[in-house]
Design a protein around this motif. Structure first.
Motif, PDB file in Angstrom:
ATOM      1  N   SER A  36      35.133   9.250  30.661  1.00  0.00           N
ATOM      2  CA  SER A  36      34.648  10.626  30.751  1.00  0.00           C
ATOM      3  C   SER A  36      34.138  10.929  32.150  1.00  0.00           C
ATOM      4  O   SER A  36      33.567  10.073  32.817  1.00  0.00           O
ATOM      5  N   GLU A  37      34.350  12.160  32.596  1.00  0.00           N
ATOM      6  CA  GLU A  37      33.874  12.590  33.900  1.00  0.00           C
ATOM      7  C   GLU A  37      32.456  13.124  33.780  1.00  0.00           C
ATOM      8  O   GLU A  37      32.006  13.527  32.712  1.00  0.00           O
ATOM      9  N   ALA A  38      31.736  13.092  34.896  1.00  0.00           N
ATOM     10  CA  ALA A  38      30.377  13.613  34.901  1.00  0.00           C
ATOM     11  C   ALA A  38      30.388  15.140  34.854  1.00  0.00           C
ATOM     12  O   ALA A  38      31.219  15.782  35.487  1.00  0.00           O
ATOM     13  N   LYS A  39      29.454  15.702  34.119  1.00  0.00           N
ATOM     14  CA  LYS A  39      29.339  17.150  34.018  1.00  0.00           C
ATOM     15  C   LYS A  39      28.452  17.664  35.146  1.00  0.00           C
ATOM     16  O   LYS A  39      27.464  17.032  35.511  1.00  0.00           O
ATOM     17  N   ASN A  40      28.790  18.799  35.676  1.00  0.00           N
ATOM     18  CA  ASN A  40      28.031  19.388  36.771  1.00  0.00           C
ATOM     19  C   ASN A  40      26.597  19.663  36.327  1.00  0.00           C
ATOM     20  O   ASN A  40      26.347  20.485  35.454  1.00  0.00           O
ATOM     21  N   GLY A  41      25.654  18.937  36.925  1.00  0.00           N
ATOM     22  CA  GLY A  41      24.255  19.122  36.574  1.00  0.00           C
ATOM     23  C   GLY A  41      23.847  18.461  35.276  1.00  0.00           C
ATOM     24  O   GLY A  41      22.675  18.532  34.891  1.00  0.00           O
ATOM     25  N   GLY A  42      24.786  17.801  34.599  1.00  0.00           N
ATOM     26  CA  GLY A  42      24.483  17.179  33.321  1.00  0.00           C
ATOM     27  C   GLY A  42      23.997  15.752  33.461  1.00  0.00           C
ATOM     28  O   GLY A  42      23.953  15.182  34.550  1.00  0.00           O
ATOM     29  N   ARG A  43      23.654  15.146  32.354  1.00  0.00           N
ATOM     30  CA  ARG A  43      23.195  13.770  32.311  1.00  0.00           C
ATOM     31  C   ARG A  43      24.043  12.991  31.318  1.00  0.00           C
ATOM     32  O   ARG A  43      24.559  13.544  30.347  1.00  0.00           O
ATOM     33  N   GLY A  44      24.196  11.694  31.574  1.00  0.00           N
ATOM     34  CA  GLY A  44      25.039  10.862  30.724  1.00  0.00           C
ATOM     35  C   GLY A  44      24.270   9.715  30.107  1.00  0.00           C
ATOM     36  O   GLY A  44      23.103   9.486  30.391  1.00  0.00           O
ATOM     37  N   GLY A  45      24.976   8.975  29.231  1.00  0.00           N
ATOM     38  CA  GLY A  45      24.395   7.820  28.575  1.00  0.00           C
ATOM     39  C   GLY A  45      24.053   8.126  27.127  1.00  0.00           C
ATOM     40  O   GLY A  45      24.116   9.270  26.692  1.00  0.00           O
TER      41      GLY A  45
END
Length: 305
Positions: A259-268
């Motif tokens: 998955s790609e990172a979302k603009n301004g989002g957080r992952g995990g």
């Protein structure tokens, strides 16, 4: 990488094969700790600078069919990595290198891949002292990577890039050369295979069963104090950056989450991967992720059957 959009893949230089996917976990369990001399990279940020540009989501350094199969080498498809063959130990070094093209002239046009035109790595032959840097290029095509102090021994440097002009335009390349660091070398034993690693209070857990020449899904989970981590920041357009080196021949694998990172989002806390290793044996994996504008690097040995 380029403007065309392809499925997320990763490349490895291992024997005569190309690694085209992402990470795999090992089949045994245990705990692995930070490695002495590890460098987390310089000045991480949640978003790239304006001069870096942006890579297309889902792109990586080395797609199927790219020049890069075989053992690490300093020349492929007419492109050559030129740099010093020896360095001094115990001091920071401005490591300068250049890429020349099939015409013998320095290459100065490079495509942006994961927000950078050049990804540069240095690692000692015993798979310690990992450094992942993003060098700067002068107008004449000379790159400068600010290496942290190196310990004595034999090292390899890797330049991962895609020319944006000339005969090799659009061809992902990984060039590598040996660098000898003066002084008495004291090789370190490779830590045993493990499914977990710890860094800066975080625990990284790998789930999956790697087998050579077979694709397998796996999951990387990041926790802290036993709690799921959900504040992973975008780093190089993803939520984790993965690099692996094969024990012995130092074949290289550049790995990415699906998955790609979302603009301004957080992952995990969970990151999904697929893995396909062209040969069995031990691979030393370096997982880089960012929280609160700080870059963390966890190291773990993966056993591929």
């Amino acid at each position: 990488m380029r403007t065309s959009r392809l499925p997320r893949r990763a490349v490895a230089l291992a024997g005569a094969a190309l690694l085209t996917t992402a990470l795999a976990a090992c089949s045994s369990s245990g705990m692995d700790h930070d490695m002495e001399g590890m460098n987390h990279g310089h000045a991480a940020s949640a978003s790239p600078s304006a001069t870096d540009g942006h890579a297309m989501p889902g792109m990586d350094h080395g797609m199927p069919g790219a020049e890069g199969a075989g053992a690490p080498a300093d020349n492929r498809a007419g492109y050559r990595l030129t740099a010093a063959a020896a360095l001094s130990a115990g001091q920071q070094t401005d490591y300068r290198f250049s890429i020349t093209g099939p015409d013998g002239k320095p290459v100065t046009a490079f495509a942006v891949e994961q927000t950078k035109q050049m990804h540069f790595y240095a690692i000692r032959s015993d798979l310690t002292g990992f450094q992942h840097l993003h060098p700067t290029m002068a107008a004449d095509g000379t790159w400068t990577a600010q290496l942290d102090a190196l310990t004595p021994g034999s090292w390899r440097t890797y330049a991962s890039f895609t020319p944006d002009s000339g005969d090799g335009k659009g061809t992902a390349l990984i060039l590598s050369r040996t660098v000898n660091v003066d002084g008495k070398a004291e090789p370190a034993a490779l830590p045993p295979a493990s499914t977990t690693a710890q860094v800066d209070g975080y625990t990284v857990t790998l789930q999956g069963t790697p087998m050579a020449n077979m694709a397998h899904p796996m999951t990387v989970t990041v926790t802290k104090d036993g709690k799921p981590v959900t504040d992973l920041q975008p780093y190089l357009d993803t939520y984790a950056h993965l690099t692996a080196f094969h024990e012995g021949d130092m074949a290289f694998a550049h790995l990415h989450p699906e998955s790609e990172a979302k603009n301004g989002g957080r992952g995990g806390p969970d990151l999904a991967f697929h893995a396909e290793f062209p040969q069995p044996g031990n691979w030393r994996l370096f997982l880089q992720f960012q929280t609160a504008d700080r870059l963390h690097t966890a190291a773990v040995t993966l056993k591929v059957g």
